[in-house]
Write a protein that holds these residues in place. Structure first.
Motif, PDB file in Angstrom:
ATOM      1  N   PHE A  31       0.837  -1.202   0.000  1.00 41.74           N
ATOM      2  CA  PHE A  31       0.000   0.000   0.000  1.00 41.74           C
ATOM      3  C   PHE A  31       0.876   1.258   0.000  1.00 41.74           C
ATOM      4  CE2 PHE A  31      -2.159   3.415   2.236  1.00 41.74           C
ATOM      5  CZ  PHE A  31      -3.411   3.451   1.630  1.00 41.74           C
ATOM      6  N   GLU A  32       1.820   1.267   0.924  1.00 39.54           N
ATOM      7  CA  GLU A  32       2.655   2.460   1.056  1.00 39.54           C
ATOM      8  C   GLU A  32       3.539   2.673  -0.165  1.00 39.54           C
ATOM      9  OE1 GLU A  32       4.507   1.836   4.796  1.00 39.54           O
ATOM     10  OE2 GLU A  32       2.779   2.600   5.929  1.00 39.54           O
ATOM     11  N   THR A  33       4.046   1.585  -0.724  1.00 39.03           N
ATOM     12  CA  THR A  33       4.876   1.688  -1.924  1.00 39.03           C
ATOM     13  C   THR A  33       4.074   2.292  -3.073  1.00 39.03           C
ATOM     14  OG1 THR A  33       6.023  -0.289  -1.222  1.00 39.03           O
ATOM     15  CG2 THR A  33       6.364   0.390  -3.512  1.00 39.03           C
ATOM     16  N   HIS A  34       2.838   1.773  -3.222  1.00 39.64           N
ATOM     17  CA  HIS A  34       2.020   2.274  -4.326  1.00 39.64           C
ATOM     18  C   HIS A  34       1.691   3.756  -4.141  1.00 39.64           C
ATOM     19  CE1 HIS A  34      -0.943   2.186  -7.593  1.00 39.64           C
ATOM     20  NE2 HIS A  34      -1.650   3.021  -6.817  1.00 39.64           N
ATOM     21  N   VAL A  35       1.336   4.107  -2.916  1.00 35.24           N
ATOM     22  CA  VAL A  35       0.950   5.502  -2.658  1.00 35.24           C
ATOM     23  C   VAL A  35       2.128   6.435  -2.908  1.00 35.24           C
ATOM     24  CG1 VAL A  35       0.282   7.105  -0.832  1.00 35.24           C
ATOM     25  CG2 VAL A  35      -0.937   4.960  -1.094  1.00 35.24           C
ATOM     26  N   LYS A  36       3.335   5.941  -2.592  1.00 33.45           N
ATOM     27  CA  LYS A  36       4.526   6.769  -2.836  1.00 33.45           C
ATOM     28  C   LYS A  36       4.768   6.976  -4.325  1.00 33.45           C
ATOM     29  CE  LYS A  36       7.073   5.843   1.395  1.00 33.45           C
ATOM     30  NZ  LYS A  36       8.054   4.947   2.007  1.00 33.45           N
ATOM     31  N   SER A  37       4.440   5.950  -5.093  1.00 34.38           N
ATOM     32  CA  SER A  37       4.770   6.022  -6.527  1.00 34.38           C
ATOM     33  C   SER A  37       3.632   6.587  -7.374  1.00 34.38           C
ATOM     34  CB  SER A  37       5.133   4.623  -7.040  1.00 34.38           C
ATOM     35  OG  SER A  37       4.005   3.781  -6.874  1.00 34.38           O
ATOM     36  N   CYS A  38       2.405   6.564  -6.827  1.00 38.23           N
ATOM     37  CA  CYS A  38       1.253   6.997  -7.635  1.00 38.23           C
ATOM     38  C   CYS A  38       0.739   8.342  -7.116  1.00 38.23           C
ATOM     39  CB  CYS A  38       0.135   5.950  -7.568  1.00 38.23           C
ATOM     40  SG  CYS A  38      -1.378   6.504  -8.380  1.00 38.23           S
ATOM     41  N   LEU A  39       0.850   9.346  -7.964  1.00 36.61           N
ATOM     42  CA  LEU A  39       0.484  10.705  -7.550  1.00 36.61           C
ATOM     43  C   LEU A  39      -1.013  10.813  -7.248  1.00 36.61           C
ATOM     44  CD1 LEU A  39       1.730  13.474  -7.119  1.00 36.61           C
ATOM     45  CD2 LEU A  39       1.137  14.035  -9.481  1.00 36.61           C
ATOM     46  N   ALA A  40      -1.826  10.167  -8.094  1.00 41.61           N
ATOM     47  CA  ALA A  40      -3.288  10.263  -7.910  1.00 41.61           C
ATOM     48  C   ALA A  40      -3.706   9.660  -6.580  1.00 41.61           C
ATOM     49  CB  ALA A  40      -4.001   9.555  -9.060  1.00 41.61           C
ATOM     50  N   CYS A  41      -3.161   8.467  -6.289  1.00 40.31           N
ATOM     51  CA  CYS A  41      -3.527   7.804  -5.034  1.00 40.31           C
ATOM     52  C   CYS A  41      -2.985   8.586  -3.835  1.00 40.31           C
ATOM     53  CB  CYS A  41      -3.012   6.373  -5.012  1.00 40.31           C
ATOM     54  SG  CYS A  41      -3.955   5.296  -6.102  1.00 40.31           S
ATOM     55  N   ALA A  42      -1.789   9.134  -4.008  1.00 38.65           N
ATOM     56  CA  ALA A  42      -1.200   9.912  -2.908  1.00 38.65           C
ATOM     57  C   ALA A  42      -2.078  11.116  -2.596  1.00 38.65           C
ATOM     58  CB  ALA A  42       0.205  10.369  -3.286  1.00 38.65           C
ATOM     59  N   ASP A  43      -2.540  11.779  -3.652  1.00 41.46           N
ATOM     60  CA  ASP A  43      -3.423  12.931  -3.451  1.00 41.46           C
ATOM     61  C   ASP A  43      -4.719  12.511  -2.762  1.00 41.46           C
ATOM     62  OD1 ASP A  43      -1.655  14.647  -4.516  1.00 41.46           O
ATOM     63  OD2 ASP A  43      -2.609  14.793  -6.488  1.00 41.46           O
ATOM     64  N   LEU A  44      -5.239  11.403  -3.251  1.00 42.57           N
ATOM     65  CA  LEU A  44      -6.505  10.916  -2.698  1.00 42.57           C
ATOM     66  C   LEU A  44      -6.362  10.607  -1.207  1.00 42.57           C
ATOM     67  CD1 LEU A  44      -9.397   9.912  -3.132  1.00 42.57           C
ATOM     68  CD2 LEU A  44      -8.448   7.702  -3.777  1.00 42.57           C
ATOM     69  N   VAL A  45      -5.292   9.893  -0.865  1.00 37.51           N
ATOM     70  CA  VAL A  45      -5.065   9.531   0.532  1.00 37.51           C
ATOM     71  C   VAL A  45      -4.882  10.781   1.387  1.00 37.51           C
ATOM     72  CG1 VAL A  45      -3.433   8.421   2.107  1.00 37.51           C
ATOM     73  CG2 VAL A  45      -4.138   7.254   0.020  1.00 37.51           C
ATOM     74  N   ALA A  46      -4.078  11.710   0.860  1.00 36.84           N
ATOM     75  CA  ALA A  46      -3.834  12.947   1.626  1.00 36.84           C
ATOM     76  C   ALA A  46      -5.135  13.709   1.855  1.00 36.84           C
ATOM     77  CB  ALA A  46      -2.832  13.827   0.882  1.00 36.84           C
ATOM     78  N   ASP A  47      -5.940  13.824   0.806  1.00 35.54           N
ATOM     79  CA  ASP A  47      -7.222  14.539   0.936  1.00 35.54           C
ATOM     80  C   ASP A  47      -8.128  13.864   1.959  1.00 35.54           C
ATOM     81  OD1 ASP A  47      -6.572  16.476  -0.814  1.00 35.54           O
ATOM     82  OD2 ASP A  47      -7.655  15.634  -2.527  1.00 35.54           O
ATOM     83  N   LEU A  48      -8.234  12.550   1.834  1.00 35.47           N
ATOM     84  CA  LEU A  48      -9.141  11.840   2.741  1.00 35.47           C
ATOM     85  C   LEU A  48      -8.665  11.893   4.187  1.00 35.47           C
ATOM     86  CD1 LEU A  48     -10.127   8.748   0.578  1.00 35.47           C
ATOM     87  CD2 LEU A  48     -11.447  10.790   1.065  1.00 35.47           C
ATOM     88  N   LYS A  49      -7.350  11.849   4.358  1.00 36.54           N
ATOM     89  CA  LYS A  49      -6.822  11.954   5.733  1.00 36.54           C
ATOM     90  C   LYS A  49      -7.149  13.320   6.323  1.00 36.54           C
ATOM     91  CE  LYS A  49      -2.613  10.235   6.669  1.00 36.54           C
ATOM     92  NZ  LYS A  49      -1.211   9.912   6.386  1.00 36.54           N
ATOM     93  N   LEU A  50      -6.987  14.326   5.489  1.00 36.94           N
ATOM     94  CA  LEU A  50      -7.262  15.690   5.948  1.00 36.94           C
ATOM     95  C   LEU A  50      -8.740  15.836   6.325  1.00 36.94           C
ATOM     96  CD1 LEU A  50      -6.194  18.614   6.270  1.00 36.94           C
ATOM     97  CD2 LEU A  50      -6.937  19.028   3.931  1.00 36.94           C
ATOM     98  N   ILE A  51      -9.592  15.358   5.431  1.00 41.09           N
ATOM     99  CA  ILE A  51     -11.034  15.456   5.694  1.00 41.09           C
ATOM    100  C   ILE A  51     -11.400  14.691   6.948  1.00 41.09           C
ATOM    101  CG2 ILE A  51     -13.295  14.716   4.828  1.00 41.09           C
ATOM    102  CD1 ILE A  51     -12.135  15.248   1.993  1.00 41.09           C
ATOM    103  N   SER A  52     -10.857  13.494   7.041  1.00 44.94           N
ATOM    104  CA  SER A  52     -11.184  12.635   8.172  1.00 44.94           C
ATOM    105  C   SER A  52     -10.770  13.281   9.491  1.00 44.94           C
ATOM    106  CB  SER A  52     -10.488  11.286   7.983  1.00 44.94           C
ATOM    107  OG  SER A  52     -10.788  10.446   9.036  1.00 44.94           O
ATOM    108  N   SER A  53      -9.545  13.814   9.515  1.00 43.40           N
ATOM    109  CA  SER A  53      -9.076  14.400  10.782  1.00 43.40           C
ATOM    110  C   SER A  53      -9.846  15.680  11.107  1.00 43.40           C
ATOM    111  CB  SER A  53      -7.582  14.672  10.724  1.00 43.40           C
ATOM    112  OG  SER A  53      -7.331  15.728   9.843  1.00 43.40           O
ATOM    113  N   ALA A  54     -10.126  16.466  10.069  1.00 43.23           N
ATOM    114  CA  ALA A  54     -10.886  17.700  10.312  1.00 43.23           C
ATOM    115  C   ALA A  54     -12.276  17.376  10.828  1.00 43.23           C
ATOM    116  CB  ALA A  54     -10.980  18.512   9.024  1.00 43.23           C
ATOM    117  N   ALA A  55     -12.871  16.378  10.237  1.00 37.75           N
ATOM    118  CA  ALA A  55     -14.237  16.021  10.653  1.00 37.75           C
ATOM    119  C   ALA A  55     -14.231  15.431  12.065  1.00 37.75           C
ATOM    120  CB  ALA A  55     -14.835  15.030   9.679  1.00 37.75           C
TER     121      ALA A  55
END
Lengths: 280, 295
Positions: A31-55
């Motif tokens: 999972f972590e390897t893919h997220v590091k190499s894939c910009l789209a997934c990295a963005d998605l994960v970052a966005d969702l983490k931000l939303i999740s923590s803010a919420a």
């Protein structure tokens, strides 16, 4: 691991505590390897983490027990900041230069602005929702399903795997949806939706949000008939917001529906402004 | 025996007459006292061009008509001694406000205002209960009220802003205006209303338009659950776009199809042109019905 596999395990990743790890260490590494190499997934994960923590923070900070607000209101009354509707006997200057009981309404302006901002956020925060919907099979989720799913992830970000779209509701909406999940009580509703598709959104009236409690506290100082009018208007506006939000959750690409959601928030802001004018 | 009965009847008649007289006297006294509590006051202010006039009352009607070009006349009818009128003039700005005193409620706190103002004056009216009326004016108008019935007629070349919570709004014969109307649940009726911008939003109220959409204007009507109905003449010149998210949309009007980036879904939206398309008309609802009819 492929993008779709990342999406599949994403809820598991988001739900775990920061210091938790995947049960399967290999899975986590992939999972972590893919997220590091894939910009789209990295963005998605970052966005969702931000939303999740803010919420999560929103949940913690915006849900004090109702008795807290009742106590605050009592203290404000005791200190004379909120007063019962007794007109002042003195002869002041013109109303605009010496507004009476302005204190009790001071919060309404920022709340109205916050409502608009929240509405604008819900309406304009489309990119995340679009990213997810493009990657997820378009499973339709009924409004009854949406609330429990969002309850399951306290951040208000529903799991993409379920087909529900990632939408960060505005505070009022998030609260309403959480409350919907908690309560099964059905209250009388002032509006009657013409379309049965939205009847579900109207049927359940959640407990009022913090802002609404403040609003109700202020209008409670008005005459009973006037207060009843404001209360019913608030209920109706909230029903409109819930109805539209439910629709937008199911149809996140419907730009017109998103605009109607914004309109519904503006309607609520207008109600707050009119109340503010009334009590000043 | 008969004479005794007749005498008794006459006595009963006399008693009835006396009681009636006493009651009438009491009622007249009460009415007189009530009249005495109602006070009529008149204020006059000399102003220049483009005066700004504001009236703010919690309870009561406000009616505004054009008068002299350099004078504002305010007639206030106070319903009790529990309310008074504050008035102030600063240069070209005149402010009138009802001031509730101890014991004032919706009845006792009521003040009805009648104003004669310069036709080009800017006018701000606020009354929670209303009604509000403005007619034959040419200055900018802002009318606000919670449950106030709002009526604007025969105004031209001005900005018109109206906000209500549940009060119905009627605009009649408004020409070349810049109009913005918002209501949470009040109905909005427009007859012969034209302007460069006519924007009407009502959450649950109905929007009804009867007119020709002028020439070169932008008309935007939006509701959430309320219905929208527009009745137009056969020679109307406008581009129409109507869309309801989940409500029914229909028209019985011959429209020329037009190319658009907006998808058209039968029964939910329509798109088309009539005449030279000089105005743009957008009708939107969430669940309310939308209908365009030919007059």
């Amino acid at each position: 691991m492929t993008c779709s596999e990342v999406e599949r395990v994403l809820p598991e990743f988001l739900d775990r505590a920061p210091d938790d790890s995947f049960p399967d260490a290999v899975h986590q590494a992939e999972f972590e390897t893919h997220v590091k190499s894939c910009l789209a997934c990295a963005d998605l994960v970052a966005d969702l983490k931000l939303i999740s923590s803010a919420a999560r923070q929103m949940v913690e900070s915006e849900e004090p027990a109702p008795r807290v607000w009742v106590r605050i209101a009592a203290e404000l009354r005791a200190e004379g900041i909120i007063r019962d509707p007794v007109p002042t006997p003195a002869r002041p200057a013109l109303v605009p230069t010496a507004p009476r009981r302005r204190w009790s309404a001071v919060w309404l302006a920022p709340v109205a602005a916050a409502l608009l901002a929240a509405g604008a956020y819900v309406v304009s925060h489309k990119p995340v929702a679009q990213v997810v919907t493009q990657q997820v099979s378009p499973v339709q989720v009924s409004p009854v399903q949406v609330a429990p799913l969002q309850e399951a992830t306290p951040g208000g970000a529903a799991s993409p795997v379920t087909g529900a779209n990632v939408v960060t509701p505005a505070p009022e909406t998030a609260h309403a949806q959480r409350s919907e999940a908690r309560t099964n009580s059905v209250r009388p509703n002032p509006t009657k939706p013409a379309n049965p598709e939205v009847a579900a959104a109207h049927a359940v009236a959640p407990s009022p949000s913090v802002e609404d409690q403040q609003f109700l506290s202020v209008v409670s100082t008005l005459a009973p008939s006037v207060r009843a009018t404001y209360e019913s208007q608030l209920q109706a506006v909230n029903a409109d917001i819930r109805e539209t939000q439910a629709y937008v959750n199911r149809n996140p690409r419907d730009a017109d529906a998103r605009q109607h959601l914004m309109d519904a928030y503006q309607e609520k802001a207008l109600l707050y402004q009119i109340a503010m004018d009334r009590i000043q | 025996m008969a004479s005794l009965l007749k005498a008794n009847l006459r006595q009963a008649d006399r008693q009835t007459a006396v009681v009636t007289l006493v009651l009438a006297t009491c009622l007249a006294s009460a009415a007189f006292a009530e009249t005495k509590a109602e006070t009529r006051k008149e204020y006059r202010f000399t102003v220049g061009r483009n005066a700004i006039i504001s009236v703010d009352t919690q309870f009561g009607a406000i009616s505004v008509k054009p008068g002299s070009a350099d004078e504002v006349v305010v007639v206030a009818t106070l319903k009790s001694n529990n309310v008074e009128v504050d008035q102030e003039q600063t240069g070209n700005r005149v402010e009138i406000a009802s001031h509730l005193l101890e014991g004032a409620d919706q009845q006792a706190g009521r003040v009805d205002y009648e104003l004669l103002i310069p036709p080009d004056a800017t006018l701000n009216l606020h009354s929670s209960s209303g009604p509000l009326l403005a007619e034959h004016l040419q200055g900018d108008l802002t009318l606000e009220g919670a449950d106030a019935v709002v009526n604007i007629r025969n105004v031209q070349n001005c900005h018109v802003h109206v906000r209500t919570m549940g009060g119905p709004i009627t605009l009649t014969d408004v020409a070349n205006g810049h109009i913005e109307v918002a209501s949470i649940s009040g109905d909005v009726r427009m007859k012969s209303v034209t302007g460069t911008l006519v924007q009407v939003v009502s959450g649950r109220g109905k929007i009804f338009y009867d007119g020709d959409f002028g020439s070169g204007g932008d008309y935007r009507f939006t509701t959430h659950t309320g219905d929208i109905e527009a009745i137009v003449p056969a020679d109307v010149s406008a581009d129409f776009r109507a869309h309801s998210v989940i409500g029914r949309v229909r028209h019985d009007f011959p429209l020329q199809p037009q190319h658009s980036r907006f998808p058209v879904e039968a029964g939910r939206s329509f798109l088309g042109t009539s005449g030279k398309a000089s105005s743009k008309v957008v009708l939107r609802s969430f669940s309310g019905k939308i209908r365009l009819k030919q007059r």
